[in-house]
Write a protein that holds these residues in place. Structure first.
Motif, PDB file in Angstrom:
ATOM      1  N   VAL A 147       0.849  -1.191   0.000  1.00  0.00           N
ATOM      2  CA  VAL A 147       0.000   0.000   0.000  1.00  0.00           C
ATOM      3  C   VAL A 147       0.882   1.238   0.000  1.00  0.00           C
ATOM      4  CG1 VAL A 147      -1.947  -1.124   1.160  1.00  0.00           C
ATOM      5  CG2 VAL A 147      -0.127  -0.077   2.522  1.00  0.00           C
ATOM      6  N   THR A 148       0.291   2.384  -0.294  1.00  0.00           N
ATOM      7  CA  THR A 148       1.032   3.650  -0.323  1.00  0.00           C
ATOM      8  C   THR A 148       0.522   4.555   0.786  1.00  0.00           C
ATOM      9  OG1 THR A 148       1.283   3.475  -2.721  1.00  0.00           O
ATOM     10  CG2 THR A 148       1.666   5.640  -1.731  1.00  0.00           C
ATOM     11  N   PRO A 149       1.361   4.897   1.765  1.00  0.00           N
ATOM     12  CA  PRO A 149       0.899   5.750   2.869  1.00  0.00           C
ATOM     13  C   PRO A 149       0.483   7.134   2.376  1.00  0.00           C
ATOM     14  CG  PRO A 149       3.027   4.745   3.362  1.00  0.00           C
ATOM     15  CD  PRO A 149       2.768   4.511   1.917  1.00  0.00           C
ATOM     16  N   LYS A 150      -0.567   7.670   2.946  1.00  0.00           N
ATOM     17  CA  LYS A 150      -0.955   9.046   2.662  1.00  0.00           C
ATOM     18  C   LYS A 150       0.024  10.002   3.366  1.00  0.00           C
ATOM     19  CE  LYS A 150      -5.859   8.628   1.577  1.00  0.00           C
ATOM     20  NZ  LYS A 150      -6.074   7.169   1.532  1.00  0.00           N
ATOM     21  N   ASN A 151       0.085  11.227   2.882  1.00  0.00           N
ATOM     22  CA  ASN A 151       1.065  12.192   3.398  1.00  0.00           C
ATOM     23  C   ASN A 151       0.869  12.504   4.872  1.00  0.00           C
ATOM     24  OD1 ASN A 151       2.311  12.420   0.893  1.00  0.00           O
ATOM     25  ND2 ASN A 151       1.025  14.145   0.248  1.00  0.00           N
ATOM     26  N   ASP A 152      -0.360  12.415   5.357  1.00  0.00           N
ATOM     27  CA  ASP A 152      -0.625  12.765   6.755  1.00  0.00           C
ATOM     28  C   ASP A 152      -0.752  11.529   7.645  1.00  0.00           C
ATOM     29  OD1 ASP A 152      -2.994  11.891   5.653  1.00  0.00           O
ATOM     30  OD2 ASP A 152      -4.237  13.472   6.535  1.00  0.00           O
ATOM     31  N   SER A 153      -0.254  10.380   7.179  1.00  0.00           N
ATOM     32  CA  SER A 153      -0.294   9.156   7.988  1.00  0.00           C
ATOM     33  C   SER A 153       1.055   8.906   8.633  1.00  0.00           C
ATOM     34  CB  SER A 153      -0.691   7.959   7.122  1.00  0.00           C
ATOM     35  OG  SER A 153       0.319   7.667   6.180  1.00  0.00           O
ATOM     36  N   ASP A 154       1.080   7.978   9.577  1.00  0.00           N
ATOM     37  CA  ASP A 154       2.316   7.573  10.252  1.00  0.00           C
ATOM     38  C   ASP A 154       2.564   6.093  10.010  1.00  0.00           C
ATOM     39  OD1 ASP A 154       2.992  10.063  11.600  1.00  0.00           O
ATOM     40  OD2 ASP A 154       1.236   9.686  12.871  1.00  0.00           O
ATOM     41  N   VAL A 155       3.739   5.772   9.468  1.00  0.00           N
ATOM     42  CA  VAL A 155       4.132   4.380   9.258  1.00  0.00           C
ATOM     43  C   VAL A 155       4.858   3.914  10.517  1.00  0.00           C
ATOM     44  CG1 VAL A 155       5.449   2.761   7.852  1.00  0.00           C
ATOM     45  CG2 VAL A 155       4.297   4.715   6.768  1.00  0.00           C
ATOM     46  N   LEU A 156       4.184   3.101  11.315  1.00  0.00           N
ATOM     47  CA  LEU A 156       4.749   2.664  12.591  1.00  0.00           C
ATOM     48  C   LEU A 156       5.636   1.437  12.438  1.00  0.00           C
ATOM     49  CD1 LEU A 156       1.641   3.044  14.949  1.00  0.00           C
ATOM     50  CD2 LEU A 156       3.284   4.784  14.183  1.00  0.00           C
ATOM     51  N   MET A 157       5.288   0.572  11.474  1.00  0.00           N
ATOM     52  CA  MET A 157       6.063  -0.636  11.246  1.00  0.00           C
ATOM     53  C   MET A 157       6.197  -0.872   9.750  1.00  0.00           C
ATOM     54  SD  MET A 157       4.601  -3.312  14.133  1.00  0.00           S
ATOM     55  CE  MET A 157       6.019  -4.396  13.884  1.00  0.00           C
ATOM     56  N   THR A 158       7.264  -1.563   9.367  1.00  0.00           N
ATOM     57  CA  THR A 158       7.495  -1.912   7.966  1.00  0.00           C
ATOM     58  C   THR A 158       7.771  -3.409   7.852  1.00  0.00           C
ATOM     59  OG1 THR A 158       9.869  -1.485   8.109  1.00  0.00           O
ATOM     60  CG2 THR A 158       8.458   0.365   7.436  1.00  0.00           C
ATOM     61  N   ILE A 159       7.704  -3.906   6.607  1.00  0.00           N
ATOM     62  CA  ILE A 159       8.068  -5.291   6.314  1.00  0.00           C
ATOM     63  C   ILE A 159       8.724  -5.318   4.934  1.00  0.00           C
ATOM     64  CG2 ILE A 159       5.757  -5.816   5.392  1.00  0.00           C
ATOM     65  CD1 ILE A 159       6.148  -8.657   6.622  1.00  0.00           C
ATOM     66  N   ASP A 160       9.921  -5.802   4.862  1.00  0.00           N
ATOM     67  CA  ASP A 160      10.684  -5.806   3.606  1.00  0.00           C
ATOM     68  C   ASP A 160      10.733  -4.408   2.988  1.00  0.00           C
ATOM     69  OD1 ASP A 160      11.125  -8.530   3.811  1.00  0.00           O
ATOM     70  OD2 ASP A 160       9.475  -9.074   2.472  1.00  0.00           O
ATOM     71  N   GLY A 161      10.752  -3.381   3.831  1.00  0.00           N
ATOM     72  CA  GLY A 161      10.795  -2.006   3.345  1.00  0.00           C
ATOM     73  C   GLY A 161       9.445  -1.426   2.974  1.00  0.00           C
ATOM     74  N   HIS A 162       8.388  -2.226   3.053  1.00  0.00           N
ATOM     75  CA  HIS A 162       7.039  -1.749   2.729  1.00  0.00           C
ATOM     76  C   HIS A 162       6.291  -1.395   4.017  1.00  0.00           C
ATOM     77  CE1 HIS A 162       7.375  -2.973  -1.456  1.00  0.00           C
ATOM     78  NE2 HIS A 162       7.802  -4.165  -1.064  1.00  0.00           N
ATOM     79  N   PRO A 163       5.344  -0.460   3.940  1.00  0.00           N
ATOM     80  CA  PRO A 163       4.529  -0.135   5.124  1.00  0.00           C
ATOM     81  C   PRO A 163       3.758  -1.361   5.604  1.00  0.00           C
ATOM     82  CG  PRO A 163       4.253   1.520   3.409  1.00  0.00           C
ATOM     83  CD  PRO A 163       5.006   0.386   2.785  1.00  0.00           C
ATOM     84  N   PHE A 164       3.696  -1.536   6.911  1.00  0.00           N
ATOM     85  CA  PHE A 164       3.054  -2.708   7.506  1.00  0.00           C
ATOM     86  C   PHE A 164       1.952  -2.317   8.487  1.00  0.00           C
ATOM     87  CE2 PHE A 164       2.944  -6.059  10.811  1.00  0.00           C
ATOM     88  CZ  PHE A 164       2.608  -7.149  10.022  1.00  0.00           C
ATOM     89  N   LEU A 165       2.240  -1.352   9.338  1.00  0.00           N
ATOM     90  CA  LEU A 165       1.257  -0.838  10.295  1.00  0.00           C
ATOM     91  C   LEU A 165       1.244   0.680  10.140  1.00  0.00           C
ATOM     92  CD1 LEU A 165      -0.673  -1.450  12.714  1.00  0.00           C
ATOM     93  CD2 LEU A 165       1.292  -1.038  14.222  1.00  0.00           C
ATOM     94  N   ILE A 166       0.101   1.205   9.717  1.00  0.00           N
ATOM     95  CA  ILE A 166       0.015   2.618   9.371  1.00  0.00           C
ATOM     96  C   ILE A 166      -1.207   3.213  10.067  1.00  0.00           C
ATOM     97  CG2 ILE A 166       0.069   4.276   7.466  1.00  0.00           C
ATOM     98  CD1 ILE A 166       0.340   0.639   6.560  1.00  0.00           C
ATOM     99  N   THR A 167      -1.054   4.407  10.642  1.00  0.00           N
ATOM    100  CA  THR A 167      -2.156   5.053  11.351  1.00  0.00           C
ATOM    101  C   THR A 167      -2.394   6.449  10.787  1.00  0.00           C
ATOM    102  OG1 THR A 167      -0.663   5.918  13.064  1.00  0.00           O
ATOM    103  CG2 THR A 167      -1.717   3.788  13.490  1.00  0.00           C
ATOM    104  N   ARG A 168      -3.597   6.959  11.058  1.00  0.00           N
ATOM    105  CA  ARG A 168      -3.953   8.294  10.567  1.00  0.00           C
ATOM    106  C   ARG A 168      -5.091   8.869  11.406  1.00  0.00           C
ATOM    107  NH1 ARG A 168      -7.066   9.657   4.918  1.00  0.00           N
ATOM    108  NH2 ARG A 168      -6.508  11.857   4.739  1.00  0.00           N
ATOM    109  N   LYS A 169      -5.016  10.151  11.680  1.00  0.00           N
ATOM    110  CA  LYS A 169      -6.127  10.862  12.296  1.00  0.00           C
ATOM    111  C   LYS A 169      -6.896  11.571  11.191  1.00  0.00           C
ATOM    112  CE  LYS A 169      -3.655  11.384  16.664  1.00  0.00           C
ATOM    113  NZ  LYS A 169      -3.069  12.315  17.675  1.00  0.00           N
ATOM    114  N   VAL A 170      -8.199  11.303  11.131  1.00  0.00           N
ATOM    115  CA  VAL A 170      -9.048  11.801  10.047  1.00  0.00           C
ATOM    116  C   VAL A 170     -10.227  12.551  10.656  1.00  0.00           C
ATOM    117  CG1 VAL A 170     -10.347  11.188   7.979  1.00  0.00           C
ATOM    118  CG2 VAL A 170      -8.458   9.739   8.718  1.00  0.00           C
ATOM    119  N   GLY A 171     -10.319  13.859  10.415  1.00  0.00           N
ATOM    120  CA  GLY A 171     -11.377  14.627  11.047  1.00  0.00           C
ATOM    121  C   GLY A 171     -11.275  14.465  12.552  1.00  0.00           C
ATOM    122  N   GLN A 172     -12.367  14.017  13.163  1.00  0.00           N
ATOM    123  CA  GLN A 172     -12.353  13.757  14.609  1.00  0.00           C
ATOM    124  C   GLN A 172     -12.064  12.292  14.933  1.00  0.00           C
ATOM    125  OE1 GLN A 172     -15.707  15.682  16.771  1.00  0.00           O
ATOM    126  NE2 GLN A 172     -16.285  16.503  14.769  1.00  0.00           N
TER     127      GLN A 172
END
Length: 248
Positions: free
Chosen positions: A182-207
């Protein structure tokens, strides 16, 4: 503790057995989330499981129904199951767009997690089909319109990318046997990776908040070592706590 709705992560299998001249067919309902349900409930969470075949008709139709839950988890359930209810597919009538409804709910303070699988994100042969949907707009990642799977039969190890409260002090993760790109959005946080790819990603959206976890919660991608991992339940419980706002 959180009240959770987990939608998907089940299937109906049909088997035909041939015995000489004769054959017979049997079907059965199977679930891949029993270990996760047990783990989360054991840690104090309230979890309702909506089987995949019930999603088209029984997934919430209104904000008031969604507001009964703190967190919604979608696991191995494609966009068609939300879009093609009987009213639409069989009757040819307009109805509530529940992916748009989930977007509104999250923006108003709801919390959504998508776990990986053959019918998550882009999915097997692109069949999950979340690309260009309202749900993609609120996820922390952009979704491929094509098959986005990486199979890792020898195993790949997820690694912490930045210090965070979800994976903190859990040690090395067991190997997983596949994941989605997957491709992380600019306002997301990539907390974990796997083989250099995003694995666990979080984002705050509105409220609200969203979380993408790009591998399965159960086999086959979740290896038996992962399923037997001491911190299996704790890891997912922390994901829920972050979504609920208990972790920053």
């Amino acid at each position: 503790m959180a009240k959770i709705l987990l939608a998907g992560e089940s299937w109906i299998s049909s088997t035909t057995e041939y015995k000489g001249y004769d054959s017979f067919t049997s079907t059965k309902l199977e679930s891949g989330c029993e270990d996760l349900l047990k783990a989360l409930r054991g840690l104090g969470h309230s979890v309702e499981h909506l089987f995949a075949h019930d999603v088209p008709e029984k997934f919430p139709w209104t904000l008031s129904e969604l507001n009964q839950y703190d967190v919604v988890i979608l696991s191995d359930i494609g966009a068609n199951s939300f879009n093609l209810s009987d009213r639409v597919f069989a009757g040819g009538n307009p109805t509530t767009d529940r992916l748009q409804l989930l977007k509104e709910w999250v923006n108003n303070g709801g919390a959504l997690m998508m776990a990986g699988g053959y019918l998550s994100f882009g999915g097997f042969e692109g069949k999950a089909h979340y690309h260009n949907t309202a749900l993609e707009e609120i996820l922390p990642v952009d979704v491929s319109p094509f098959d986005d799977r990486i199979e890792t039969p020898a195993g790949a190890v997820p690694e912490e990318a930045i210090a965070n409260g979800i994976s903190e002090n859990l040690g090395q993760f067991p190997k997983v046997l596949g994941y989605q790109v997957v491709t992380p959005k600019n306002d997301s946080d990539v907390l974990m990776t796997i083989d250099g790819h995003p694995f666990l990603i979080t984002r705050k959206v509105g409220q609200g908040r969203t979380l993408a976890y790009t591998t399965d919660i159960a086999p086959h991608w979740a290896s038996q070592d992962f399923m037997n991992w001491t911190h299996y339940g704790q890891f997912f419980s922390r994901c829920i706590h972050w979504l609920s706002g208990d972790l920053q």
